[in-house]
Design a protein around this motif. Structure first.
Motif, PDB file in Angstrom:
ATOM      1  N   ILE A 152      14.224   4.907 -47.826  1.00 42.33           N
ATOM      2  CA  ILE A 152      13.450   6.044 -48.316  1.00 42.33           C
ATOM      3  C   ILE A 152      11.974   5.683 -48.357  1.00 42.33           C
ATOM      4  CG2 ILE A 152      13.257   7.784 -50.135  1.00 42.33           C
ATOM      5  CD1 ILE A 152      15.963   6.347 -51.230  1.00 42.33           C
ATOM      6  N   SER A 153      11.107   6.583 -47.853  1.00 44.76           N
ATOM      7  CA  SER A 153       9.669   6.369 -47.956  1.00 44.76           C
ATOM      8  C   SER A 153       8.966   7.723 -48.009  1.00 44.76           C
ATOM      9  CB  SER A 153       9.158   5.503 -46.800  1.00 44.76           C
ATOM     10  OG  SER A 153       7.836   5.082 -47.050  1.00 44.76           O
ATOM     11  N   SER A 154       7.641   7.694 -47.900  1.00 41.40           N
ATOM     12  CA  SER A 154       6.856   8.909 -48.097  1.00 41.40           C
ATOM     13  C   SER A 154       5.643   8.922 -47.176  1.00 41.40           C
ATOM     14  CB  SER A 154       6.410   8.997 -49.563  1.00 41.40           C
ATOM     15  OG  SER A 154       5.718  10.196 -49.815  1.00 41.40           O
ATOM     16  N   THR A 155       5.089  10.113 -46.984  1.00 43.28           N
ATOM     17  CA  THR A 155       3.972  10.293 -46.057  1.00 43.28           C
ATOM     18  C   THR A 155       2.696   9.610 -46.524  1.00 43.28           C
ATOM     19  OG1 THR A 155       3.445  12.374 -47.198  1.00 43.28           O
ATOM     20  CG2 THR A 155       4.799  12.507 -45.212  1.00 43.28           C
ATOM     21  N   ASN A 156       2.476   9.555 -47.822  1.00 40.89           N
ATOM     22  CA  ASN A 156       1.175   9.156 -48.351  1.00 40.89           C
ATOM     23  C   ASN A 156       1.130   7.693 -48.777  1.00 40.89           C
ATOM     24  OD1 ASN A 156       2.973  10.213 -50.474  1.00 40.89           O
ATOM     25  ND2 ASN A 156       1.357   9.621 -51.876  1.00 40.89           N
ATOM     26  N   LYS A 157       1.843   6.862 -48.017  1.00 35.93           N
ATOM     27  CA  LYS A 157       1.848   5.432 -48.306  1.00 35.93           C
ATOM     28  C   LYS A 157       1.314   4.684 -47.075  1.00 35.93           C
ATOM     29  CE  LYS A 157       3.797   6.006 -52.395  1.00 35.93           C
ATOM     30  NZ  LYS A 157       3.173   5.579 -53.667  1.00 35.93           N
ATOM     31  N   CYS A 158       2.049   3.726 -46.570  1.00 31.66           N
ATOM     32  CA  CYS A 158       1.507   2.821 -45.546  1.00 31.66           C
ATOM     33  C   CYS A 158       1.275   3.471 -44.189  1.00 31.66           C
ATOM     34  CB  CYS A 158       2.418   1.610 -45.400  1.00 31.66           C
ATOM     35  SG  CYS A 158       2.450   0.556 -46.870  1.00 31.66           S
ATOM     36  N   ILE A 159       1.903   4.599 -43.918  1.00 34.03           N
ATOM     37  CA  ILE A 159       1.613   5.285 -42.654  1.00 34.03           C
ATOM     38  C   ILE A 159       0.295   6.061 -42.759  1.00 34.03           C
ATOM     39  CG2 ILE A 159       2.497   6.971 -40.964  1.00 34.03           C
ATOM     40  CD1 ILE A 159       5.281   5.937 -41.542  1.00 34.03           C
ATOM     41  N   GLN A 160      -0.200   6.229 -43.985  1.00 33.38           N
ATOM     42  CA  GLN A 160      -1.544   6.735 -44.257  1.00 33.38           C
ATOM     43  C   GLN A 160      -1.708   8.222 -43.987  1.00 33.38           C
ATOM     44  OE1 GLN A 160      -3.776   2.395 -43.531  1.00 33.38           O
ATOM     45  NE2 GLN A 160      -4.548   4.196 -42.460  1.00 33.38           N
ATOM     46  N   GLY A 161      -0.653   9.006 -44.318  1.00 35.22           N
ATOM     47  CA  GLY A 161      -0.781  10.448 -44.323  1.00 35.22           C
ATOM     48  C   GLY A 161      -1.185  10.932 -45.704  1.00 35.22           C
ATOM     49  N   VAL A 162      -0.981  12.225 -45.948  1.00 35.56           N
ATOM     50  CA  VAL A 162      -1.315  12.815 -47.242  1.00 35.56           C
ATOM     51  C   VAL A 162      -0.029  13.238 -47.942  1.00 35.56           C
ATOM     52  CG1 VAL A 162      -3.575  13.577 -46.434  1.00 35.56           C
ATOM     53  CG2 VAL A 162      -1.629  15.135 -46.242  1.00 35.56           C
ATOM     54  N   PRO A 163      -0.058  13.457 -49.266  1.00 36.76           N
ATOM     55  CA  PRO A 163       1.172  13.799 -49.989  1.00 36.76           C
ATOM     56  C   PRO A 163       1.737  15.141 -49.560  1.00 36.76           C
ATOM     57  CG  PRO A 163      -0.595  13.154 -51.505  1.00 36.76           C
ATOM     58  CD  PRO A 163      -1.219  13.340 -50.163  1.00 36.76           C
ATOM     59  N   GLY A 164       3.061  15.262 -49.646  1.00 38.45           N
ATOM     60  CA  GLY A 164       3.683  16.550 -49.358  1.00 38.45           C
ATOM     61  C   GLY A 164       5.138  16.473 -48.970  1.00 38.45           C
ATOM     62  N   PHE A 165       5.555  15.372 -48.344  1.00 35.87           N
ATOM     63  CA  PHE A 165       6.980  15.205 -48.070  1.00 35.87           C
ATOM     64  C   PHE A 165       7.315  13.720 -47.965  1.00 35.87           C
ATOM     65  CE2 PHE A 165       5.335  15.435 -43.674  1.00 35.87           C
ATOM     66  CZ  PHE A 165       6.094  14.485 -42.989  1.00 35.87           C
ATOM     67  N   PRO A 177      -1.820   3.013 -54.750  1.00 32.75           N
ATOM     68  CA  PRO A 177      -0.692   2.884 -53.808  1.00 32.75           C
ATOM     69  C   PRO A 177      -0.250   4.208 -53.218  1.00 32.75           C
ATOM     70  CG  PRO A 177       0.122   2.825 -56.041  1.00 32.75           C
ATOM     71  CD  PRO A 177      -1.377   2.923 -56.142  1.00 32.75           C
ATOM     72  N   GLY A 178      -1.067   5.227 -53.277  1.00 29.77           N
ATOM     73  CA  GLY A 178      -0.766   6.538 -52.721  1.00 29.77           C
ATOM     74  C   GLY A 178      -0.729   7.595 -53.827  1.00 29.77           C
ATOM     75  N   PRO A 179      -1.483   8.702 -53.633  1.00 29.71           N
ATOM     76  CA  PRO A 179      -2.308   9.020 -52.472  1.00 29.71           C
ATOM     77  C   PRO A 179      -3.361   7.943 -52.239  1.00 29.71           C
ATOM     78  CG  PRO A 179      -2.127  10.904 -53.954  1.00 29.71           C
ATOM     79  CD  PRO A 179      -1.575   9.729 -54.675  1.00 29.71           C
ATOM     80  N   LEU A 180      -3.809   7.854 -50.983  1.00 32.22           N
ATOM     81  CA  LEU A 180      -4.734   6.801 -50.611  1.00 32.22           C
ATOM     82  C   LEU A 180      -5.815   7.363 -49.701  1.00 32.22           C
ATOM     83  CD1 LEU A 180      -3.258   6.662 -47.739  1.00 32.22           C
ATOM     84  CD2 LEU A 180      -1.967   4.772 -48.719  1.00 32.22           C
ATOM     85  N   SER A 181      -6.800   6.524 -49.404  1.00 33.84           N
ATOM     86  CA  SER A 181      -7.884   6.965 -48.530  1.00 33.84           C
ATOM     87  C   SER A 181      -7.355   7.128 -47.104  1.00 33.84           C
ATOM     88  CB  SER A 181      -9.019   5.941 -48.553  1.00 33.84           C
ATOM     89  OG  SER A 181      -9.684   5.975 -49.796  1.00 33.84           O
ATOM     90  N   THR A 182      -7.612   8.278 -46.528  1.00 34.54           N
ATOM     91  CA  THR A 182      -7.152   8.568 -45.168  1.00 34.54           C
ATOM     92  C   THR A 182      -8.339   8.645 -44.224  1.00 34.54           C
ATOM     93  OG1 THR A 182      -7.228  10.953 -45.643  1.00 34.54           O
ATOM     94  CG2 THR A 182      -5.119   9.820 -45.961  1.00 34.54           C
ATOM     95  N   THR A 183      -8.056   8.564 -42.935  1.00 30.90           N
ATOM     96  CA  THR A 183      -9.106   8.639 -41.929  1.00 30.90           C
ATOM     97  C   THR A 183      -9.584  10.079 -41.761  1.00 30.90           C
ATOM     98  OG1 THR A 183      -7.594   9.035 -40.095  1.00 30.90           O
ATOM     99  CG2 THR A 183      -8.035   6.728 -40.683  1.00 30.90           C
ATOM    100  N   LYS A 184     -10.735  10.218 -41.140  1.00 38.98           N
ATOM    101  CA  LYS A 184     -11.229  11.561 -40.844  1.00 38.98           C
ATOM    102  C   LYS A 184     -10.325  12.272 -39.839  1.00 38.98           C
ATOM    103  CE  LYS A 184     -16.081  11.123 -42.068  1.00 38.98           C
ATOM    104  NZ  LYS A 184     -17.488  11.321 -41.650  1.00 38.98           N
ATOM    105  N   GLY A 185      -9.682  11.509 -38.969  1.00 41.44           N
ATOM    106  CA  GLY A 185      -8.755  12.117 -38.015  1.00 41.44           C
ATOM    107  C   GLY A 185      -7.569  12.759 -38.707  1.00 41.44           C
ATOM    108  N   VAL A 186      -7.033  12.100 -39.726  1.00 45.18           N
ATOM    109  CA  VAL A 186      -5.918  12.663 -40.487  1.00 45.18           C
ATOM    110  C   VAL A 186      -6.369  13.907 -41.241  1.00 45.18           C
ATOM    111  CG1 VAL A 186      -4.390  12.238 -42.464  1.00 45.18           C
ATOM    112  CG2 VAL A 186      -4.619  10.516 -40.656  1.00 45.18           C
TER     113      VAL A 186
END
Length: 370
Positions: A194-207, A16-25
């Motif tokens: 409250i949410s985070s970058t590395n969940k459903c928006i599919q970014g990477v952890p950090g904020f 449920p995060g960190p998760l697989s991200t795209t090559k673009g990210v």
């Protein structure tokens, strides 16, 4: 660098995060940024605007604040800033993440009451209403939307309706659902989300980030129990200095998150992403049941975010061996987190598609050892 030239990951992160991200990210993180630069701060402001736009149909009066650290940092920034010294917090919990909110309140010496529904039952509004009737000192109500301990999706509409009927500030931990499940903050009467970058928006952890009613956030000046996690001051600084963070921001993560927001829009927004996640979950659940695995939750409670399965009834089965076999096949799954049963979890979010779930089930069938 052309994203297509990036190497493939050795495995899919089915967590449920960190998760697989795209090559673009991933490629978005290959450039360095200055935290004082106008271009970078303009990017921050655009992220804030885009997040507010994702919060529902009626966005007037809402704002977004970005906060360094994991999602828990953002949760603590809200609990520690929003609840005043004479306030009292009601925590509705049915898993580890609701329990963590209660722990945050205890550490910060915030007065409160906890309504614990156990680990495999949904949160309900009726016990909250009874508590609010008996204890008028309660000022704030908080609940986790998707409890990733199990994959449970809680009925935040019903909870919010009761909280607002009694005039309470309503806080929702949507860490694992925002961006992957449609949420209308105004319709649900949510004051702070409250949410985070590395969940459903599919970014990477950090904020993490907080969406808030601006008039409610304005009341929080001087309340914070922490310097670095002062939600009001972080917001005021971003407002005054056009996207400037108070302290060093995770620049590469910010740029990757911006790319992730663009890709969410390209996919068709939250509605289309939610459809993909739900199909991921249905494909997984059907396939797992066909090869003998039983899901922990009934279908009506199940979120599209993460799915829990019971261990097979076999002395030969060990999660460690199962995990390692699947990792060699190109899949990383999650251990279970409930105390009442032995389970493991499979995340349905990230750059994951139904075909990946079919391949996973096939890999599991090849590696069953009971």
């Amino acid at each position: 660098m052309d994203p297509s030239l990036l190497p493939d990951n050795p495995y899919l992160l089915l967590t449920p995060g960190p998760l697989s991200t795209t090559k673009g990210v991933k490629a978005a993180m290959l450039r360095d940024w200055c935290t004082w630069d106008d271009d970078y701060n303009g990017l921050v402001q655009d992220i804030r605007r885009r997040l507010v736009a994702l919060s529902g149909e009626q966005t007037a009066g809402y704002t977004a604040v970005l906060m360094q650290g994991s999602g828990t940092f953002s949760v603590e920034s809200v609990i520690g800033t929003v609840v005043p010294a004479d306030g009292k917090l009601a925590v509705l919990t049915n898993g580890a993440y609701g329990n963590r909110i209660a722990q945050i309140a205890r550490v910060l010496q915030i007065d409160g009451e906890v309504i614990d529904f156990g680990e495999v039952a949904q949160v309900q509004a009726e016990p909250l209403e009874r508590l609010l009737q008996s204890d008028p000192a309660i000022t704030h109500v908080v609940v986790v939307h998707c409890e990733t301990t199990t994959g449970m999706l809680n009925p935040i509409a019903e909870v919010g309706k009761v909280a607002k009927a009694y005039g309470k500030t309503f806080i929702v931990d949507a860490m694992s659902s925002f961006g992957g499940v449609e949420i209308d903050m105004a319709a649900l009467q949510i004051d702070f989300l409250i949410s985070s970058t590395n969940k459903c928006i599919q970014g990477v952890p950090g904020f993490g980030f907080i969406l808030a009613k601006e008039d409610e956030l304005q009341k929080c000046k001087g309340r914070a129990r922490s310097l670095s996690l002062d939600l009001y001051d972080q917001w005021a600084t971003m407002e005054q200095y056009n996207g400037k963070w108070r302290y060093t921001s995770p620049t590469h993560v910010v740029r990757a998150f911006y790319q992730a927001l663009l890709e969410l829009e390209e996919e068709g927004g939250v509605e289309k992403r939610s459809q993909r996640y739900r199909e991921n979950q249905r494909t997984l659940a059907r396939g797992m049941e066909q090869i003998g695995f039983q899901p922990l939750l009934p279908r009506e409670y199940q979120s599209p975010i993460i799915t829990s399965f019971y261990y097979p009834d076999s002395r030969a089965f060990t999660f460690g061996e199962f995990y390692n076999r699947l990792k060699r096949e190109g899949f990383v799954i999650y251990p279970g987190k409930i105390s009442a049963a032995e389970t493991f979890r499979v995340g349905n979010i990230g750059d994951i598609h139904p075909a990946d779930m079919i391949r996973l089930v096939q890999a599991i069938e090849r590696n069953i050892f009971w």
